[in-house]
Design a protein around this motif. Structure first.
Motif, PDB file in Angstrom:
ATOM      1  N   GLY A  60       0.762  -1.064   0.102  1.00 36.82           N
ATOM      2  CA  GLY A  60      -0.074   0.014  -0.075  1.00 36.82           C
ATOM      3  C   GLY A  60       0.901   1.269  -0.103  1.00 36.82           C
ATOM      4  O   GLY A  60       0.429   2.122  -0.499  1.00 36.82           O
ATOM      5  N   GLY A  61       2.136   1.076   0.620  1.00 38.48           N
ATOM      6  CA  GLY A  61       3.251   2.190   0.630  1.00 38.48           C
ATOM      7  C   GLY A  61       4.161   2.248  -0.361  1.00 38.48           C
ATOM      8  O   GLY A  61       5.080   3.151  -0.322  1.00 38.48           O
ATOM      9  N   ALA A  62       4.109   1.304  -1.253  1.00 38.25           N
ATOM     10  CA  ALA A  62       5.278   1.118  -2.092  1.00 38.25           C
ATOM     11  C   ALA A  62       5.180   1.832  -3.416  1.00 38.25           C
ATOM     12  O   ALA A  62       4.081   1.597  -3.997  1.00 38.25           O
ATOM     13  CB  ALA A  62       5.783  -0.386  -2.215  1.00 38.25           C
ATOM     14  N   ARG A  63       6.311   2.207  -3.961  1.00 40.91           N
ATOM     15  CA  ARG A  63       6.328   2.737  -5.338  1.00 40.91           C
ATOM     16  C   ARG A  63       6.969   1.817  -6.063  1.00 40.91           C
ATOM     17  O   ARG A  63       6.813   1.770  -7.542  1.00 40.91           O
ATOM     18  CB  ARG A  63       7.545   4.009  -5.475  1.00 40.91           C
ATOM     19  N   ALA A  64       7.732   0.947  -5.871  1.00 41.48           N
ATOM     20  CA  ALA A  64       8.157  -0.409  -6.512  1.00 41.48           C
ATOM     21  C   ALA A  64       8.435  -1.491  -5.510  1.00 41.48           C
ATOM     22  O   ALA A  64       8.643  -1.174  -4.038  1.00 41.48           O
ATOM     23  CB  ALA A  64       9.118   0.164  -7.488  1.00 41.48           C
ATOM     24  N   VAL A  65       8.487  -2.616  -5.927  1.00 43.19           N
ATOM     25  CA  VAL A  65       8.742  -3.948  -5.272  1.00 43.19           C
ATOM     26  C   VAL A  65       9.908  -4.682  -5.876  1.00 43.19           C
ATOM     27  O   VAL A  65       9.794  -4.944  -7.222  1.00 43.19           O
ATOM     28  CB  VAL A  65       7.853  -4.649  -4.466  1.00 43.19           C
ATOM     29  N   ALA A  66      11.035  -5.277  -5.066  1.00 40.89           N
ATOM     30  CA  ALA A  66      11.794  -6.183  -5.683  1.00 40.89           C
ATOM     31  C   ALA A  66      11.829  -7.535  -4.999  1.00 40.89           C
ATOM     32  O   ALA A  66      11.803  -7.362  -3.714  1.00 40.89           O
ATOM     33  CB  ALA A  66      13.408  -5.620  -5.558  1.00 40.89           C
ATOM     34  N   LEU A  67      11.549  -8.474  -5.440  1.00 38.67           N
ATOM     35  CA  LEU A  67      11.531  -9.975  -5.004  1.00 38.67           C
ATOM     36  C   LEU A  67      12.741 -10.719  -5.345  1.00 38.67           C
ATOM     37  O   LEU A  67      13.154 -10.879  -6.632  1.00 38.67           O
ATOM     38  CB  LEU A  67      10.334 -10.689  -5.758  1.00 38.67           C
ATOM     39  N   CYS A  68      13.608 -10.974  -4.239  1.00 41.85           N
ATOM     40  CA  CYS A  68      14.972 -11.234  -4.553  1.00 41.85           C
ATOM     41  C   CYS A  68      15.647 -12.686  -3.899  1.00 41.85           C
ATOM     42  O   CYS A  68      15.302 -12.728  -2.700  1.00 41.85           O
ATOM     43  CB  CYS A  68      15.874 -10.263  -4.072  1.00 41.85           C
ATOM     44  N   GLY A  69      16.387 -13.464  -4.681  1.00 39.02           N
ATOM     45  CA  GLY A  69      16.813 -14.526  -4.100  1.00 39.02           C
ATOM     46  C   GLY A  69      16.193 -15.911  -4.232  1.00 39.02           C
ATOM     47  O   GLY A  69      15.123 -16.163  -4.673  1.00 39.02           O
ATOM     48  N   SER A  70      16.775 -16.945  -3.254  1.00 39.56           N
ATOM     49  CA  SER A  70      16.229 -18.013  -3.378  1.00 39.56           C
ATOM     50  C   SER A  70      15.223 -18.222  -2.307  1.00 39.56           C
ATOM     51  O   SER A  70      15.062 -17.340  -1.717  1.00 39.56           O
ATOM     52  CB  SER A  70      17.305 -19.188  -2.696  1.00 39.56           C
ATOM     53  N   LEU A  71      14.422 -19.298  -2.360  1.00 37.06           N
ATOM     54  CA  LEU A  71      13.348 -19.536  -1.599  1.00 37.06           C
ATOM     55  C   LEU A  71      13.782 -20.409  -0.518  1.00 37.06           C
ATOM     56  O   LEU A  71      14.355 -21.664  -0.720  1.00 37.06           O
ATOM     57  CB  LEU A  71      12.216 -20.292  -2.226  1.00 37.06           C
ATOM     58  N   PRO A  72      13.585 -20.324   0.869  1.00 36.11           N
ATOM     59  CA  PRO A  72      13.919 -21.071   1.991  1.00 36.11           C
ATOM     60  C   PRO A  72      13.107 -22.306   1.879  1.00 36.11           C
ATOM     61  O   PRO A  72      11.969 -22.502   1.380  1.00 36.11           O
ATOM     62  CB  PRO A  72      13.692 -20.252   3.065  1.00 36.11           C
ATOM     63  N   PRO A  73      13.336 -23.491   2.643  1.00 35.77           N
ATOM     64  CA  PRO A  73      12.808 -24.874   2.714  1.00 35.77           C
ATOM     65  C   PRO A  73      11.401 -24.252   3.233  1.00 35.77           C
ATOM     66  O   PRO A  73      11.191 -23.568   4.131  1.00 35.77           O
ATOM     67  CB  PRO A  73      13.402 -25.674   3.583  1.00 35.77           C
ATOM     68  N   GLY A  74      10.306 -25.068   2.701  1.00 33.40           N
ATOM     69  CA  GLY A  74       8.841 -24.787   3.411  1.00 33.40           C
ATOM     70  C   GLY A  74       8.124 -23.873   2.565  1.00 33.40           C
ATOM     71  O   GLY A  74       6.879 -23.636   2.636  1.00 33.40           O
ATOM     72  N   ILE A  75       8.652 -23.006   1.737  1.00 39.49           N
ATOM     73  CA  ILE A  75       7.987 -21.832   0.768  1.00 39.49           C
ATOM     74  C   ILE A  75       7.710 -22.616  -0.506  1.00 39.49           C
ATOM     75  O   ILE A  75       8.776 -23.236  -1.184  1.00 39.49           O
ATOM     76  CB  ILE A  75       8.644 -20.718   0.787  1.00 39.49           C
ATOM     77  N   HIS A  76       6.457 -22.673  -1.035  1.00 43.07           N
ATOM     78  CA  HIS A  76       6.213 -23.319  -2.130  1.00 43.07           C
ATOM     79  C   HIS A  76       6.827 -22.639  -3.456  1.00 43.07           C
ATOM     80  O   HIS A  76       7.263 -21.476  -3.632  1.00 43.07           O
ATOM     81  CB  HIS A  76       4.856 -23.468  -2.406  1.00 43.07           C
ATOM     82  N   VAL A  77       7.116 -23.394  -4.386  1.00 43.11           N
ATOM     83  CA  VAL A  77       7.903 -22.864  -5.739  1.00 43.11           C
ATOM     84  C   VAL A  77       7.029 -21.720  -6.479  1.00 43.11           C
ATOM     85  O   VAL A  77       7.833 -21.092  -7.112  1.00 43.11           O
ATOM     86  CB  VAL A  77       8.258 -24.262  -6.474  1.00 43.11           C
ATOM     87  N   GLY A  78       5.788 -21.868  -6.187  1.00 42.84           N
ATOM     88  CA  GLY A  78       5.070 -20.743  -6.844  1.00 42.84           C
ATOM     89  C   GLY A  78       4.887 -19.456  -6.002  1.00 42.84           C
ATOM     90  O   GLY A  78       4.297 -18.612  -6.457  1.00 42.84           O
ATOM     91  N   ALA A  79       5.719 -19.344  -5.012  1.00 41.06           N
ATOM     92  CA  ALA A  79       5.619 -18.053  -4.046  1.00 41.06           C
ATOM     93  C   ALA A  79       5.675 -16.806  -4.901  1.00 41.06           C
ATOM     94  O   ALA A  79       5.085 -15.967  -4.779  1.00 41.06           O
ATOM     95  CB  ALA A  79       6.359 -18.425  -3.054  1.00 41.06           C
TER      96      ALA A  79
END
Ligand SMILES: O=P(O)(O)OC[C@H]1O[C@](O)(CO)[C@@H](O)[C@H]1O
Length: 313
Positions: free
Chosen positions: A130-149
């Motif tokens: 809600g307060g972001a002008r842009a978002v970066a999603l970065c790096g590997s997924l830790p165990p337990g997080i689904h591959v489509g996260a």
């Protein structure tokens, strides 16, 4: 608040060891050690904050190592919105060989994240968007997080009208691209794995067909190749910079985000990203850049358009 948000689901305590020479099977005397808050999104945020941007970091942090990461972040400017988890945050180790200048990287897998912790993250992420002008999603997924996260997080950002940059690899990248992020920043190997082509131009065009609106491929010393709605450009430093390349890609992401939120043209965004990236090679650790190198390189980055042979800046 209007800020840039970075997401690091697998944060890390980044250790860098310098050794005179790295020799397999040998014991080594470490000549210097640095310890920094890490994981790609934290590095991006630290560079953005150093450039004067209001930046918020989220993702997961936990245990004794997580406490160190959080303590180290206090002295940096990004705002800490990390979600606490029961597991212990991972460490990464970069070993820099002074005899060759080469760096060898070891990344631990990270702690398992529970479904309840993921749900807590999702509600916080929705509020932060809600307060972001842009978002970066970065790096590997830790165990337990689904591959489509990441695909899920890309969709949520798009639904909130927030431009989203995705910097990951493998199957999370493939699924994330199908969710149509505004920008992806794969390296040559990641792009080849995504598309099956080792030719960066062909592969970038294919990645756009798969869903990415713009593709900025990082090509090591050859700089960045951007394939966008507005055209194609290659940007490179005037001469190679020697040093530790760990985190150079993260600084390129910071430059791309900075250019995006300040409305720079693509050639100027790429120049900024290349100058920051090269200045990070000249700095001791990821998430930092050598300001003198950055300032001297910025006006000298060469941006060319493969279509026309040159591009105005
Ligand atoms: O999430 P990964 O893909 O394992 O990458 C994390 C690592 O990459 C770096 O960000 C360098 O890009 C290191 O700081 C380290 O934390």
């Amino acid at each position: 608040m209007s800020m840039i948000l970075t997401v690091t689901l697998n944060t890390a305590l980044d250790l860098t060891h310098h050794v005179p020479q790295l020799v397999p099977h040998a014991s080594h005397r470490v000549t210097s050690v640095t310890e920094r808050p890490g994981g790609k999104g934290l590095n991006v945020a630290r560079v953005l904050a150093a450039l004067g941007h209001q930046t918020v970091v989220t993702g997961f942090v936990g245990g004794a190592t997580g406490a160190v990461v959080r303590d180290l972040l206090v002295s940096e400017s990004p705002t800490d919105a990390l979600i606490p988890i029961a597991g212990n945050t991972r460490r990464t180790l970069a070993v820099v060989d002074a005899s060759t200048g080469d760096t060898t990287q070891f990344n631990e897998p990270g702690p398992a994240v529970t479904p309840a912790e993921w749900q807590t993250f999702l509600s916080s992420y929705g509020e932060l968007l809600g307060g972001a002008r842009a978002v970066a999603l970065c790096g590997s997924l830790p165990p337990g997080i689904h591959v489509g996260a990441y695909a899920d997080l890309v969709r949520r950002a798009r639904a909130a009208g927030v431009p989203v940059l995705l910097d990951t690899s493998g199957e999370p990248l493939r699924r994330g691209v199908a969710a149509r992020p505004d920008v992806i920043k794969p390296n040559a190997d990641e792009l080849a794995r995504l598309t099956g082509s080792r030719d960066a131009s062909t592969a970038s065009a294919d990645a756009r067909r798969k869903g990415a609106r713009a593709v900025v491929a990082s090509l090591g010393p050859d700089g960045l190749l951007a394939t966008t709605d507005e055209g194609r450009w290659q940007a490179a430093p005037p001469a190679p910079v020697r040093g530790n390349p760990t985190g150079a890609g993260d600084s390129a992401v910071a430059g791309l985000l900075c250019g995006l939120v300040t409305g720079l043209s693509w050639p100027d965004r790429l120049a900024l990203a290349v100058a920051l990236s090269a200045a990070t090679v000249a700095a001791p650790a990821a998430g930092e850049f050598d300001r003198a190198t950055y300032e001297s390189l910025l006006p000298r980055v060469e941006v060319t358009s493969p279509a026309s042979g040159s591009a105005p800046r």
